[in-house]
Design a protein around this motif. Structure first.
Motif, mmCIF file in Angstrom:
data_model
loop_
_atom_site.group_PDB
_atom_site.id
_atom_site.type_symbol
_atom_site.label_atom_id
_atom_site.label_comp_id
_atom_site.label_asym_id
_atom_site.label_seq_id
_atom_site.Cartn_x
_atom_site.Cartn_y
_atom_site.Cartn_z
ATOM 1 N N GLY A 54 -72.994 -50.253 -112.429
ATOM 2 C CA GLY A 54 -71.741 -49.531 -112.575
ATOM 3 C C GLY A 54 -70.677 -49.905 -111.564
ATOM 4 O O GLY A 54 -69.643 -49.248 -111.474
ATOM 5 N N CYS A 55 -70.917 -50.948 -110.788
ATOM 6 C CA CYS A 55 -69.957 -51.403 -109.773
ATOM 7 C C CYS A 55 -69.518 -52.833 -110.093
ATOM 8 O O CYS A 55 -70.243 -53.596 -110.712
ATOM 9 C CB CYS A 55 -70.583 -51.371 -108.381
ATOM 10 S SG CYS A 55 -71.128 -49.725 -107.873
ATOM 11 N N VAL A 56 -68.317 -53.174 -109.649
ATOM 12 C CA VAL A 56 -67.793 -54.528 -109.748
ATOM 13 C C VAL A 56 -67.530 -55.015 -108.327
ATOM 14 O O VAL A 56 -66.905 -54.316 -107.525
ATOM 15 C CB VAL A 56 -66.484 -54.579 -110.571
ATOM 16 C CG1 VAL A 56 -65.897 -55.980 -110.581
ATOM 17 C CG2 VAL A 56 -66.716 -54.079 -111.987
ATOM 18 N N TYR A 57 -68.015 -56.217 -108.029
ATOM 19 C CA TYR A 57 -67.828 -56.837 -106.713
ATOM 20 C C TYR A 57 -67.047 -58.128 -106.885
ATOM 21 O O TYR A 57 -67.339 -58.921 -107.786
ATOM 22 C CB TYR A 57 -69.185 -57.146 -106.065
ATOM 23 C CG TYR A 57 -70.043 -55.924 -105.861
ATOM 24 C CD1 TYR A 57 -69.937 -55.173 -104.693
ATOM 25 C CD2 TYR A 57 -70.951 -55.513 -106.829
ATOM 26 C CE1 TYR A 57 -70.721 -54.041 -104.502
ATOM 27 C CE2 TYR A 57 -71.733 -54.383 -106.647
ATOM 28 C CZ TYR A 57 -71.617 -53.655 -105.489
ATOM 29 O OH TYR A 57 -72.385 -52.546 -105.300
ATOM 30 N N ASP A 58 -66.049 -58.332 -106.031
ATOM 31 C CA ASP A 58 -65.235 -59.547 -106.018
ATOM 32 C C ASP A 58 -65.356 -60.196 -104.644
ATOM 33 O O ASP A 58 -65.224 -59.508 -103.629
ATOM 34 C CB ASP A 58 -63.746 -59.233 -106.244
ATOM 35 C CG ASP A 58 -63.485 -58.380 -107.466
ATOM 36 O OD1 ASP A 58 -64.090 -58.653 -108.510
ATOM 37 O OD2 ASP A 58 -62.670 -57.446 -107.360
ATOM 38 N N PHE A 59 -65.572 -61.498 -104.625
ATOM 39 C CA PHE A 59 -65.618 -62.294 -103.390
ATOM 40 C C PHE A 59 -64.577 -63.384 -103.542
ATOM 41 O O PHE A 59 -64.628 -64.153 -104.506
ATOM 42 C CB PHE A 59 -66.995 -62.926 -103.206
ATOM 43 C CG PHE A 59 -68.133 -61.949 -103.244
ATOM 44 C CD1 PHE A 59 -68.663 -61.438 -102.071
ATOM 45 C CD2 PHE A 59 -68.665 -61.531 -104.453
ATOM 46 C CE1 PHE A 59 -69.712 -60.523 -102.109
ATOM 47 C CE2 PHE A 59 -69.706 -60.625 -104.500
ATOM 48 C CZ PHE A 59 -70.233 -60.124 -103.324
ATOM 49 N N LEU A 60 -63.635 -63.475 -102.609
ATOM 50 C CA LEU A 60 -62.543 -64.444 -102.728
ATOM 51 C C LEU A 60 -62.452 -65.331 -101.496
ATOM 52 O O LEU A 60 -62.552 -64.838 -100.366
ATOM 53 C CB LEU A 60 -61.208 -63.716 -102.883
ATOM 54 C CG LEU A 60 -61.042 -62.884 -104.133
ATOM 55 C CD1 LEU A 60 -61.402 -61.447 -103.847
ATOM 56 C CD2 LEU A 60 -59.627 -62.976 -104.629
ATOM 57 N N TYR A 61 -62.225 -66.601 -101.739
ATOM 58 C CA TYR A 61 -61.920 -67.561 -100.680
ATOM 59 C C TYR A 61 -60.560 -68.141 -101.039
ATOM 60 O O TYR A 61 -60.395 -68.727 -102.117
ATOM 61 C CB TYR A 61 -62.977 -68.661 -100.617
ATOM 62 C CG TYR A 61 -62.834 -69.577 -99.429
ATOM 63 C CD1 TYR A 61 -63.469 -69.287 -98.226
ATOM 64 C CD2 TYR A 61 -62.069 -70.732 -99.493
ATOM 65 C CE1 TYR A 61 -63.347 -70.126 -97.124
ATOM 66 C CE2 TYR A 61 -61.938 -71.570 -98.395
ATOM 67 C CZ TYR A 61 -62.577 -71.260 -97.218
ATOM 68 O OH TYR A 61 -62.459 -72.089 -96.124
ATOM 69 N N ILE A 62 -59.566 -67.955 -100.185
ATOM 70 C CA ILE A 62 -58.189 -68.352 -100.470
ATOM 71 C C ILE A 62 -57.753 -69.370 -99.418
ATOM 72 O O ILE A 62 -57.800 -69.095 -98.224
ATOM 73 C CB ILE A 62 -57.252 -67.128 -100.422
ATOM 74 C CG1 ILE A 62 -57.788 -66.021 -101.335
ATOM 75 C CG2 ILE A 62 -55.830 -67.529 -100.799
ATOM 76 C CD1 ILE A 62 -57.225 -64.651 -101.035
ATOM 77 N N ALA A 63 -57.344 -70.544 -99.895
ATOM 78 C CA ALA A 63 -56.967 -71.620 -98.973
ATOM 79 C C ALA A 63 -55.793 -72.406 -99.541
ATOM 80 O O ALA A 63 -55.362 -72.189 -100.678
ATOM 81 C CB ALA A 63 -58.157 -72.555 -98.748
ATOM 82 N N ASP A 64 -55.290 -73.336 -98.744
ATOM 83 C CA ASP A 64 -54.252 -74.232 -99.234
ATOM 84 C C ASP A 64 -54.823 -75.109 -100.344
ATOM 85 O O ASP A 64 -56.024 -75.411 -100.352
ATOM 86 C CB ASP A 64 -53.717 -75.110 -98.100
ATOM 87 C CG ASP A 64 -52.914 -74.311 -97.085
ATOM 88 O OD1 ASP A 64 -52.347 -73.256 -97.453
ATOM 89 O OD2 ASP A 64 -52.861 -74.736 -95.917
ATOM 90 N N VAL A 78 -63.821 -59.453 -99.570
ATOM 91 C CA VAL A 78 -64.891 -58.867 -100.377
ATOM 92 C C VAL A 78 -64.424 -57.479 -100.781
ATOM 93 O O VAL A 78 -63.974 -56.703 -99.933
ATOM 94 C CB VAL A 78 -66.217 -58.747 -99.600
ATOM 95 C CG1 VAL A 78 -67.289 -58.099 -100.472
ATOM 96 C CG2 VAL A 78 -66.676 -60.094 -99.082
ATOM 97 N N ASN A 79 -64.509 -57.204 -102.076
ATOM 98 C CA ASN A 79 -64.134 -55.888 -102.550
ATOM 99 C C ASN A 79 -65.180 -55.383 -103.513
ATOM 100 O O ASN A 79 -65.890 -56.176 -104.139
ATOM 101 C CB ASN A 79 -62.764 -55.907 -103.226
ATOM 102 C CG ASN A 79 -62.073 -54.562 -103.138
ATOM 103 O OD1 ASN A 79 -62.656 -53.574 -102.710
ATOM 104 N ND2 ASN A 79 -60.831 -54.529 -103.550
ATOM 105 N N GLY A 80 -65.282 -54.091 -103.647
ATOM 106 C CA GLY A 80 -66.206 -53.468 -104.573
ATOM 107 C C GLY A 80 -65.681 -52.112 -104.981
ATOM 108 O O GLY A 80 -65.012 -51.435 -104.208
ATOM 109 N N ARG A 81 -65.955 -51.754 -106.210
ATOM 110 C CA ARG A 81 -65.551 -50.458 -106.721
ATOM 111 C C ARG A 81 -66.585 -50.017 -107.748
ATOM 112 O O ARG A 81 -67.116 -50.848 -108.477
ATOM 113 C CB ARG A 81 -64.154 -50.505 -107.304
ATOM 114 C CG ARG A 81 -64.014 -51.503 -108.444
ATOM 115 C CD ARG A 81 -62.552 -51.888 -108.689
ATOM 116 N NE ARG A 81 -62.448 -52.922 -109.696
ATOM 117 C CZ ARG A 81 -62.644 -54.217 -109.492
ATOM 118 N NH1 ARG A 81 -62.988 -54.660 -108.303
ATOM 119 N NH2 ARG A 81 -62.513 -55.087 -110.477
#
Length: 162
Positions: free
Chosen positions: A132-142, A65-68
């Motif tokens: 004014g913020c951007v949020y990214d949610f990532l699920y990374i798998a095979d 989870v990232n946000g800026r």
């Protein structure tokens, strides 16, 4: 000494600053938000480029989870923000993409397979712009392993806080 004590307590409280996550609420980096339930099988990781990170050992997946705020996003479409996450990847294959409501705003949910240094991975990503913020949610798998419903519940429980 009694006049110094309140000052020392205040000073020590300032020194304990930084990001905090209590299992439901994140506060730090100029952001505050709540997420949905963190599944028992996810263990928290320390990551230099994510506000929150977890490892799902059972599914062999990593969650980030990232946000800026105030850096980009106001005039940038969700599709472009999503594409930017994969700028260094090759052999990108879009599996699905849909717009949905998240915390009262449009968000873009994307499933994609992409390679980095010749290693293909499956990604499920949510990108949201709010206040004014951007949020990214990532699920990374095979490849071949899509994000489980528990990831969607984790993301759809997202709410910004004051």
């Amino acid at each position: 000494m009694s006049r110094i004590w309140p000052f020392l307590i205040a000073l020590s409280a300032l020194g304990c600053g930084g990001a905090q996550f209590d299992g439901h609420t994140y506060r730090g980096e100029g952001l505050a938000f709540r997420v949905g339930p963190v599944p028992d099988g996810w263990r928290e990781l320390q990551a230099s480029h994510a506000l929150l990170a977890f490892r799902d050992d059972a599914d062999g997946a990593t969650i980030g989870v990232n946000g800026r705020c105030g850096q980009d996003g106001d005039d940038v479409p969700l599709e472009a923000l999503t594409h930017h996450l994969f700028i260094h990847f090759t052999d990108r294959e879009l599996k699905s993409q849909q717009t949905l409501a998240l915390d009262g705003r449009d968000a873009l949910r994307t499933e994609i397979v992409a390679e980095l240094d010749g290693v293909p991975k499956a990604f499920t990503i949510y990108v949201l712009k709010k206040d004014g913020c951007v949020y990214d949610f990532l699920y990374i798998a095979d490849v071949g392993r899509g994000a489980p419903e528990q990831f969607d519940r984790f993301v759809t429980g997202f709410r910004t806080l004051q």
